[in-house]
Design a protein around this motif. Structure first.
Motif, PDB file in Angstrom:
ATOM      1  N   GLY B   9       0.631  -1.231  -0.138  1.00 28.03           N
ATOM      2  CA  GLY B   9       0.151  -0.121   0.064  1.00 28.03           C
ATOM      3  C   GLY B   9       0.881   1.299   0.140  1.00 28.03           C
ATOM      4  O   GLY B   9       0.253   2.265   0.260  1.00 28.03           O
ATOM      5  N   ASP B  10       2.083   0.948  -0.164  1.00 23.54           N
ATOM      6  CA  ASP B  10       2.939   2.544  -0.043  1.00 23.54           C
ATOM      7  C   ASP B  10       3.612   2.684  -1.440  1.00 23.54           C
ATOM      8  O   ASP B  10       4.680   3.032  -1.400  1.00 23.54           O
ATOM      9  CB  ASP B  10       3.572   2.232   1.034  1.00 23.54           C
ATOM     10  CG  ASP B  10       4.825   1.039   1.186  1.00 23.54           C
ATOM     11  OD1 ASP B  10       5.423   0.955   1.821  1.00 23.54           O
ATOM     12  OD2 ASP B  10       4.508   0.319  -0.034  1.00 23.54           O
ATOM     13  N   ALA B  11       2.983   2.274  -2.705  1.00 21.04           N
ATOM     14  CA  ALA B  11       3.895   2.358  -3.574  1.00 21.04           C
ATOM     15  C   ALA B  11       4.384   3.803  -4.027  1.00 21.04           C
ATOM     16  O   ALA B  11       3.499   4.714  -3.593  1.00 21.04           O
ATOM     17  CB  ALA B  11       3.027   1.987  -4.940  1.00 21.04           C
ATOM     18  N   GLU B  96      -3.199  -1.782  -7.312  1.00 23.20           N
ATOM     19  CA  GLU B  96      -1.944  -0.891  -7.232  1.00 23.20           C
ATOM     20  C   GLU B  96      -1.344  -1.046  -8.623  1.00 23.20           C
ATOM     21  O   GLU B  96      -0.203  -0.038  -8.925  1.00 23.20           O
ATOM     22  CB  GLU B  96      -1.235  -1.507  -6.142  1.00 23.20           C
ATOM     23  CG  GLU B  96      -1.485  -1.361  -4.570  1.00 23.20           C
ATOM     24  CD  GLU B  96      -1.436  -2.624  -4.010  1.00 23.20           C
ATOM     25  OE1 GLU B  96      -0.953  -3.440  -4.416  1.00 23.20           O
ATOM     26  OE2 GLU B  96      -1.795  -2.472  -2.763  1.00 23.20           O
ATOM     27  N   GLN B 120      -4.776   6.340  -9.435  1.00 21.92           N
ATOM     28  CA  GLN B 120      -3.652   5.922  -8.367  1.00 21.92           C
ATOM     29  C   GLN B 120      -2.381   4.767  -9.082  1.00 21.92           C
ATOM     30  O   GLN B 120      -1.417   4.857  -8.368  1.00 21.92           O
ATOM     31  CB  GLN B 120      -3.961   5.851  -7.034  1.00 21.92           C
ATOM     32  CG  GLN B 120      -5.174   6.579  -6.385  1.00 21.92           C
ATOM     33  CD  GLN B 120      -4.492   8.121  -6.257  1.00 21.92           C
ATOM     34  OE1 GLN B 120      -3.266   8.254  -5.967  1.00 21.92           O
ATOM     35  NE2 GLN B 120      -5.349   9.041  -6.539  1.00 21.92           N
ATOM     36  N   ALA B 121      -2.988   4.228  -9.818  1.00 23.00           N
ATOM     37  CA  ALA B 121      -2.276   2.840 -10.031  1.00 23.00           C
ATOM     38  C   ALA B 121      -1.172   3.090 -11.064  1.00 23.00           C
ATOM     39  O   ALA B 121      -1.158   3.892 -11.891  1.00 23.00           O
ATOM     40  CB  ALA B 121      -3.418   1.660 -10.792  1.00 23.00           C
ATOM     41  N   THR B 122      -0.250   2.120 -10.838  1.00 17.88           N
ATOM     42  CA  THR B 122       0.891   1.556 -11.795  1.00 17.88           C
ATOM     43  C   THR B 122       0.265   1.092 -13.050  1.00 17.88           C
ATOM     44  O   THR B 122      -0.538   0.030 -12.735  1.00 17.88           O
ATOM     45  CB  THR B 122       1.992   1.277 -11.314  1.00 17.88           C
ATOM     46  OG1 THR B 122       2.522   1.944 -10.221  1.00 17.88           O
ATOM     47  CG2 THR B 122       3.178   1.165 -12.110  1.00 17.88           C
ATOM     48  N   ARG B 146       3.006   7.241 -14.185  1.00 17.81           N
ATOM     49  CA  ARG B 146       2.505   5.955 -13.557  1.00 17.81           C
ATOM     50  C   ARG B 146       2.850   4.687 -14.738  1.00 17.81           C
ATOM     51  O   ARG B 146       2.395   3.763 -14.385  1.00 17.81           O
ATOM     52  CB  ARG B 146       1.249   5.980 -13.130  1.00 17.81           C
ATOM     53  CG  ARG B 146       1.000   6.982 -12.062  1.00 17.81           C
ATOM     54  CD  ARG B 146      -0.233   6.984 -11.597  1.00 17.81           C
ATOM     55  NE  ARG B 146      -1.232   7.872 -12.392  1.00 17.81           N
ATOM     56  CZ  ARG B 146      -2.318   7.161 -12.918  1.00 17.81           C
ATOM     57  NH1 ARG B 146      -2.725   5.891 -12.839  1.00 17.81           N
ATOM     58  NH2 ARG B 146      -3.084   8.021 -13.684  1.00 17.81           N
ATOM     59  N   ARG B 186       7.281   3.223  -9.050  1.00 15.42           N
ATOM     60  CA  ARG B 186       6.464   2.656 -10.006  1.00 15.42           C
ATOM     61  C   ARG B 186       7.380   1.428 -10.565  1.00 15.42           C
ATOM     62  O   ARG B 186       6.878   0.437 -10.934  1.00 15.42           O
ATOM     63  CB  ARG B 186       5.961   3.410 -11.037  1.00 15.42           C
ATOM     64  CG  ARG B 186       5.302   4.710 -10.417  1.00 15.42           C
ATOM     65  CD  ARG B 186       3.695   4.219  -9.752  1.00 15.42           C
ATOM     66  NE  ARG B 186       3.079   5.706  -9.370  1.00 15.42           N
ATOM     67  CZ  ARG B 186       1.977   5.349  -8.805  1.00 15.42           C
ATOM     68  NH1 ARG B 186       1.261   4.290  -8.730  1.00 15.42           N
ATOM     69  NH2 ARG B 186       1.406   6.678  -8.263  1.00 15.42           N
ATOM     70  N   GLN B 189       7.767  -1.471  -8.581  1.00 14.43           N
ATOM     71  CA  GLN B 189       6.623  -2.275  -8.405  1.00 14.43           C
ATOM     72  C   GLN B 189       6.615  -3.359  -9.683  1.00 14.43           C
ATOM     73  O   GLN B 189       6.167  -4.560  -9.711  1.00 14.43           O
ATOM     74  CB  GLN B 189       5.366  -1.564  -8.714  1.00 14.43           C
ATOM     75  CG  GLN B 189       4.760  -0.889  -7.384  1.00 14.43           C
ATOM     76  CD  GLN B 189       3.590  -0.234  -7.471  1.00 14.43           C
ATOM     77  OE1 GLN B 189       3.324   0.413  -8.234  1.00 14.43           O
ATOM     78  NE2 GLN B 189       2.625  -0.676  -6.766  1.00 14.43           N
TER      79      GLN B 189
END
Lengths: 401, 401
Positions: B9-11, B96, B120-122, B146, B186, B189
């Motif tokens: 939750g901390d991307a 995420e 908010q997503a990558t 992103r 990102r 991730q």
């Protein structure tokens, strides 16, 4: 013994009776009315490198008396020690057949010398290009009726008598290339030699032979070298993305430059003709890619068609390559298994495949970057795929399909 | 779990502390002062063909909640049934990370849609060319910070969810391609995703990636197709002279024209650049062969040098291709064994090799035209060659070396 080696000493004499037959595809091309019985009791091999020595080893235990000569006394002594034949002497009875297994660039001269020295003998050679030899003989005014070209399509990475093997030609094509003047009986003798050595005889004219080896051997070599050359300047991280496709395309790019220069020089015009066609097609591809450029949505009439035709034409050509045992290519099924990369693992897998009574047509191992596992692809006849997958899973293998 | 998937939750949040490390070659390229901890608890996969489904299968049992979507309700339902994830719904919490695994020609549009829908997503993708996607996103005005491109270099001959495999990416390269605007968190991730799937991460810029795949994949494909095309008009007897060299060079010429047209169009300018260099070298070779023509003895200044340089440059490029496990190529020794072409024979051979404690690095089977025998070439580390030959002969194998 091959069927048509039935008598000795009568090379070139027409004989009426049952036709001699060569193996395989070529038998329908034989003359129908008159056949010549080939004789091979005394063969002289001139040049005892890899090919000459291997021919001696292959035919000597088939009832042929082999004499050996070479400009290098060491080379010829070694070949004799290895059992390829005995050293030739001036007192030898004249040979019926002389095999010139010299380097390509001196083959023409040596063949001409042997034709002069032994005015009754048939002379053949083993050079990988044939028009140039016939040309050199014509220029030298040699007796072309007694010359029949040959090209055993076998070799090794190593050279010299020490690398000679009696089974080098087993099952390999041996192209017999008569000139327009070659006497039919002489041609039969050379066919008999090739068969004695275990090879599969194919007859061709010189131009046809040179065009064939240009297409199936020399042009692929040039293409592999050109593709591999492009990797020289590539960053290491980029080369690291290489997969099996690149490995396959470039495997023969590791070949010897000196040898290949000689081969390409000897077959220059046939290789040039095919490469010129290839360059023309390549130019079309470059133009199509140029028209598309950095914008795949750009209007580039016909460009996609050029690219699709490139790959489709490749499909069509590829489909013509024969499969194993000289048969037309069969679309084998592939079973893919993930295995640990440890001694004995692939053996256990293949043991299990054999235990199921399945004959493996081909096997391909791919190692995965950075992992101690391998992917084994086993090719089998299509109807064996499903039972094999089931059987291997039952035996605990990680089968991907 | 990969080392740097340590919090959820901390991307994108900077974290001071021990650096996350990716495997292998790339670790020294990581930022030194600030590291971002990647989080992967909710991943959405858009496109459930072979690659999308395989990603779901690979990461779902690694603690990641995977939701699936696809324009085809049948395709997505199948992927879910196969265990790749659950069907995405409108009530889902925002993912995420979104993986767009759509066909290359719609990837840019789908990535832009997903960036807008989930602010908010990558978002990453799997397309095999990367500059064109970044270009399309810039033109669409998408939030490029992103987006991080991706290219898992794995595939199969078959397509669709049904062909998906959880181990498809095991040990394969997965190129992560940030844009100049991609946020470092990102990027982490997407690296975490690739590692979760079992792949080996390599980071590259888009231009570097596209040039790399052009050289190691797209240009070899074009070359193989061009060489195979030349076989279309060749007489059957000539194609029958084909050996392993031709088979290797043209194996990938059997590839799908539709797929390859799409790939070549998508990477047109990078492929063009390399093919133009190749065409220039090819032109030099054709000119050299032309100068030699039908007379190898002709004075053709420099022609032999051009041919020798062609093959030598190919040697140099070929030597850069890494061997197994991502290491630099090792010159393995080859042991050649002649075997009967019967079920179980190769298995028995490999069993004997395993029993000697020798690890086989590669295996090559060549069948001989017209004969029921095969030649098996076993590659082993050089120091194992002599002991292996001795051991196999002792066990009764017909070893050529």
């Amino acid at each position: 013994m091959p069927r048509h080696v039935v008598a000795a000493g009568d090379a070139g004499q027409p004989v009426r009776g049952p036709l001699p037959r060569t193996r395989g595809r070529q038998r329908t091309h034989l003359p129908v009315e008159v056949a010549y019985v080939a004789a091979l009791s005394r063969v002289r091999i001139v040049g005892t490198g890899l090919i000459g020595t291997s021919i001696g080893l292959a035919i000597r235990d088939r009832g042929v008396e082999v004499s050996l000569s070479d400009p290098s006394p060491t080379a010829v002594a070694l070949a004799a020690d290895l059992g390829a034949g005995r050293l030739a002497t001036d007192d030898d009875p004249a040979p019926e057949l002389i095999v010139v297994a010299a380097p390509p660039d001196v083959t023409g001269d040596v063949v001409a010398q042997q034709l002069t020295r032994f005015p009754q003998a048939t002379v053949t050679d083993v050079a990988s290009v044939k028009r140039v030899i016939a040309h050199e003989l014509a220029e030298a005014g040699a007796d072309a009726s007694r010359y029949v070209g040959g090209h055993p399509m076998a070799g090794r990475e190593r050279s010299g008598a020490i690398s000679g093997r009696s089974d080098l030609f087993q099952g390999r094509p041996w192209v017999v290339v008569p000139t327009s003047n070659s006497h039919p009986g002489r041609v039969e003798q050379v066919c008999a030699l090739a068969e004695l050595a275990g090879a599969v005889v194919t007859r061709m004219e010189a131009a046809e032979h040179d065009a064939a080896v240009a297409a199936v051997s020399h042009v692929p070599q040039v293409a592999a070298s050109l593709v591999a050359s492009r990797l020289r300047e590539l960053p290491t991280e980029s080369v690291a993305l290489a997969g099996q496709g690149l490995r396959d395309v470039t495997r023969i790019a590791a070949s010897d430059p000196a040898l290949w220069t000689q081969i390409l020089v000897g077959n220059a015009s046939a290789v040039r003709d095919i490469l010129a066609e290839l360059a023309r097609d390549l130019g079309g591809v470059v133009a199509a890619l140029d028209a598309i450029g950095d914008n795949p949505d750009a209007l580039a009439p016909g460009a996609r068609g050029v690219l699709a035709a490139l790959v489709a034409d490749g499909n069509a050509g590829h489909a013509r390559i024969p499969g194993k045992h000289g048969l037309t290519a069969v679309a084998y099924g592939v079973v893919t298994v993930v295995v640990a990369d440890e001694p004995g693992t692939v053996a256990r897998l293949l043991h299990d495949i054999g235990a199921e009574g399945v004959n493996m047509e081909d096997l391909h191992i791919e190692h995965e970057v950075g992992r101690q596992v391998g992917i084994v692809q086993v090719s089998v006849v299509p109807q064996a795929v499903e039972p094999l997958i089931e059987a291997l899973r039952r035996r605990g293998w990680n089968v991907r399909d």
